[in-house]
Design a protein around this motif. Sequence first.
Motif, PDB file in Angstrom:
ATOM      1  N   GLY A   1     -42.186  14.145-116.944  1.00  0.00           N
ATOM      2  CA  GLY A   1     -41.106  14.317-118.323  1.00  0.00           C
ATOM      3  C   GLY A   1     -41.813  15.265-119.221  1.00  0.00           C
ATOM      4  O   GLY A   1     -42.770  15.919-119.000  1.00  0.00           O
ATOM      5  N   ILE A   2     -41.020  15.163-120.275  1.00  0.00           N
ATOM      6  CA  ILE A   2     -41.647  15.869-121.492  1.00  0.00           C
ATOM      7  C   ILE A   2     -42.070  14.932-122.548  1.00  0.00           C
ATOM      8  O   ILE A   2     -41.299  13.958-122.914  1.00  0.00           O
ATOM      9  CB  ILE A   2     -40.788  16.749-122.030  1.00  0.00           C
ATOM     10  CG1 ILE A   2     -40.247  17.882-121.249  1.00  0.00           C
ATOM     11  CG2 ILE A   2     -41.060  17.552-123.802  1.00  0.00           C
ATOM     12  CD1 ILE A   2     -39.100  18.764-121.487  1.00  0.00           C
TER      13      ILE A   2
ATOM     14  N   ASN B   1     -37.982  15.484-114.439  1.00  0.00           N
ATOM     15  CA  ASN B   1     -37.905  15.534-112.966  1.00  0.00           C
ATOM     16  C   ASN B   1     -38.359  14.137-112.223  1.00  0.00           C
ATOM     17  O   ASN B   1     -38.712  14.158-111.121  1.00  0.00           O
ATOM     18  CB  ASN B   1     -38.848  16.742-112.487  1.00  0.00           C
ATOM     19  CG  ASN B   1     -38.175  17.910-112.764  1.00  0.00           C
ATOM     20  OD1 ASN B   1     -37.124  18.100-112.815  1.00  0.00           O
ATOM     21  ND2 ASN B   1     -38.985  18.902-113.026  1.00  0.00           N
ATOM     22  N   ASN B   2     -38.022  13.218-112.914  1.00  0.00           N
ATOM     23  CA  ASN B   2     -38.366  11.771-112.098  1.00  0.00           C
ATOM     24  C   ASN B   2     -37.583  11.719-111.044  1.00  0.00           C
ATOM     25  O   ASN B   2     -36.389  11.781-111.089  1.00  0.00           O
ATOM     26  CB  ASN B   2     -38.262  10.772-113.170  1.00  0.00           C
ATOM     27  CG  ASN B   2     -38.894  10.826-114.326  1.00  0.00           C
ATOM     28  OD1 ASN B   2     -38.640  11.828-115.261  1.00  0.00           O
ATOM     29  ND2 ASN B   2     -39.922   9.802-114.729  1.00  0.00           N
ATOM     30  N   LYS B   3     -37.975  11.339-109.746  1.00  0.00           N
ATOM     31  CA  LYS B   3     -37.160  10.856-108.644  1.00  0.00           C
ATOM     32  C   LYS B   3     -36.785   9.672-108.656  1.00  0.00           C
ATOM     33  O   LYS B   3     -35.579   9.254-107.893  1.00  0.00           O
ATOM     34  CB  LYS B   3     -38.045  11.131-107.346  1.00  0.00           C
ATOM     35  CG  LYS B   3     -38.369  12.689-107.339  1.00  0.00           C
ATOM     36  CD  LYS B   3     -39.159  12.988-105.857  1.00  0.00           C
ATOM     37  CE  LYS B   3     -39.290  14.301-105.734  1.00  0.00           C
ATOM     38  NZ  LYS B   3     -40.630  14.504-105.174  1.00  0.00           N
ATOM     39  N   SER B   4     -37.131   8.751-109.334  1.00  0.00           N
ATOM     40  CA  SER B   4     -36.647   7.468-109.629  1.00  0.00           C
ATOM     41  C   SER B   4     -37.140   6.737-110.768  1.00  0.00           C
ATOM     42  O   SER B   4     -38.195   7.492-111.438  1.00  0.00           O
ATOM     43  CB  SER B   4     -36.941   6.505-108.380  1.00  0.00           C
ATOM     44  OG  SER B   4     -38.487   6.416-108.252  1.00  0.00           O
TER      45      SER B   4
ATOM     46  N   GLY C   1     -30.682   0.847-113.733  1.00  0.00           N
ATOM     47  CA  GLY C   1     -29.593   0.710-114.656  1.00  0.00           C
ATOM     48  C   GLY C   1     -29.426   1.324-116.015  1.00  0.00           C
ATOM     49  O   GLY C   1     -28.405   1.570-116.361  1.00  0.00           O
ATOM     50  N   ILE C   2     -30.700   1.313-116.753  1.00  0.00           N
ATOM     51  CA  ILE C   2     -30.204   1.680-118.082  1.00  0.00           C
ATOM     52  C   ILE C   2     -31.057   3.129-118.426  1.00  0.00           C
ATOM     53  O   ILE C   2     -30.949   3.893-119.421  1.00  0.00           O
ATOM     54  CB  ILE C   2     -30.869   0.659-119.182  1.00  0.00           C
ATOM     55  CG1 ILE C   2     -32.310   0.639-119.057  1.00  0.00           C
ATOM     56  CG2 ILE C   2     -30.226  -0.441-119.130  1.00  0.00           C
ATOM     57  CD1 ILE C   2     -33.247  -0.139-120.249  1.00  0.00           C
ATOM     58  N   ALA C   3     -31.825   3.529-117.498  1.00  0.00           N
ATOM     59  CA  ALA C   3     -32.571   4.794-117.619  1.00  0.00           C
ATOM     60  C   ALA C   3     -32.278   5.637-116.450  1.00  0.00           C
ATOM     61  O   ALA C   3     -32.435   5.323-115.331  1.00  0.00           O
ATOM     62  CB  ALA C   3     -33.915   4.605-118.103  1.00  0.00           C
ATOM     63  N   THR C   4     -32.548   6.962-116.598  1.00  0.00           N
ATOM     64  CA  THR C   4     -32.320   8.045-115.494  1.00  0.00           C
ATOM     65  C   THR C   4     -33.202   9.339-115.928  1.00  0.00           C
ATOM     66  O   THR C   4     -33.570   9.163-116.898  1.00  0.00           O
ATOM     67  CB  THR C   4     -30.921   8.068-115.275  1.00  0.00           C
ATOM     68  OG1 THR C   4     -30.735   8.864-114.006  1.00  0.00           O
ATOM     69  CG2 THR C   4     -30.140   8.867-116.436  1.00  0.00           C
ATOM     70  N   SER C   5     -33.101  10.161-114.814  1.00  0.00           N
ATOM     71  CA  SER C   5     -33.626  11.426-115.234  1.00  0.00           C
ATOM     72  C   SER C   5     -32.714  12.570-114.964  1.00  0.00           C
ATOM     73  O   SER C   5     -31.582  12.533-114.432  1.00  0.00           O
ATOM     74  CB  SER C   5     -34.960  11.617-114.277  1.00  0.00           C
ATOM     75  OG  SER C   5     -34.583  11.844-113.032  1.00  0.00           O
ATOM     76  N   LEU C   6     -32.943  13.575-115.883  1.00  0.00           N
ATOM     77  CA  LEU C   6     -31.725  14.716-115.561  1.00  0.00           C
ATOM     78  C   LEU C   6     -32.005  15.268-113.919  1.00  0.00           C
ATOM     79  O   LEU C   6     -30.841  15.317-113.394  1.00  0.00           O
ATOM     80  CB  LEU C   6     -32.697  16.107-116.166  1.00  0.00           C
ATOM     81  CG  LEU C   6     -32.577  15.887-117.906  1.00  0.00           C
ATOM     82  CD1 LEU C   6     -33.277  16.862-118.544  1.00  0.00           C
ATOM     83  CD2 LEU C   6     -31.211  15.744-118.187  1.00  0.00           C
ATOM     84  N   ARG C   7     -33.205  15.106-113.336  1.00  0.00           N
ATOM     85  CA  ARG C   7     -33.079  15.458-111.872  1.00  0.00           C
ATOM     86  C   ARG C   7     -32.122  14.579-111.145  1.00  0.00           C
ATOM     87  O   ARG C   7     -31.313  14.788-110.423  1.00  0.00           O
ATOM     88  CB  ARG C   7     -34.338  15.390-111.340  1.00  0.00           C
ATOM     89  CG  ARG C   7     -34.268  15.630-110.048  1.00  0.00           C
ATOM     90  CD  ARG C   7     -35.621  15.581-109.552  1.00  0.00           C
ATOM     91  NE  ARG C   7     -36.098  15.894-108.111  1.00  0.00           N
ATOM     92  CZ  ARG C   7     -37.216  16.545-107.544  1.00  0.00           C
ATOM     93  NH1 ARG C   7     -38.064  16.988-108.437  1.00  0.00           N
ATOM     94  NH2 ARG C   7     -37.148  16.948-106.182  1.00  0.00           N
TER      95      ARG C   7
END
Length: 331
Positions: free
Chosen positions: A140-141, A220-223, A230-236
């Motif tokens: 992440g940043i 770039n988190n893969k998971s 369910g509430i968070a995700t990554s751009l990747r």
Amino acid sequence: MGNAATDRRMDRLISVLVKNATVVLPGPKIASQIGVTRTTVWNYVGKLRALGVDIQGHTSSGYQLRTLPDILAPSLIQPELGDNEIGRKLIHYFRIDSTNSTALALATDGAAEGTVVVAEEQTAGRGRFGRKWHSEKSSGIYASVILRPRLSPADAPAITLMAGVAAHRALTTATGLEVDIRWPNDLLVNGKKVCGILTEMSAELGRLHHVVLGIGVNVNNKSMPSELGGIATSLRMEGGRAYSRAQILVSLLRELERYYGVLKDQGNAPIVRAWAKASTYAQGKAVRVRTSDEDYPAVTAGLDPTGMLRIRRQDGKEESLVSGEITEVKR
Ligand code: BTN
């Protein structure tokens, strides 16, 4: 505070390797260019490899980068920022407790407006409402920006919205994904959070001393950890590809420079307008509102001129929300 900031010489090593990416550079040549011994170069190379930087070679043969590193090193970021004030001073850490804590301490010690603290990993990343911010290494940043606005504490909501608008533009341009803003400044992709902003400030009656904008982006988190399922995700995860963190950080710092300029020169109105245009939460969204002492359903009804969210309760009463949290209710 965490470990010492990335050594300026280590930063120079990254820059020398990037500039000479097509050739094998002899160890002694690198050593003399950055002003350390060959053994130190070897040590730095080891540290960079541990961070995933793909460096080929050995002290005897020389070194070469196999792929460009996605590291938030000042020597790679600053040349892209021209004469901007935000990022003119950029302090990079490989590992730190929280960039916001460091930036707050630096601001109290008189650090200049526009100083940025950035880290590859946080061991005690903080979110709003005392929550923890998941800060996985090099995925992440994690950045904090020190501002010293000549504004009153009453303008604080607009600063928060300004950061959301800047991050929205940065992520949209850098990824092409459709990004939404949930009041006040969470960025969502497909309804899940990819970026959070923690605004912390020091103020006295009528005057803001300094503001620290802490920005966390899941790139770039893969998971994501199951407790955030369910509430968070990554751009990747949403875009189906990896993104350059360095490029996103550059874009973020440029947009902050631009929208902070708009706020200082033209006041709250254009920021509030830009926010409302970028967010599906501005108007007519069914939400749950959670404040320190209440939890109730409502519908959003625009922003007031200072950037507070107007909401309509079920009994029809309208009011402005100063702080608190809203989540969408699917109808
Ligand atoms: C939130 O949505 O709750 C705000 C999250 C803010 C996270 C960032 S990461 C960089 C900076 N340092 C911190 O400890 N927190 C902010």
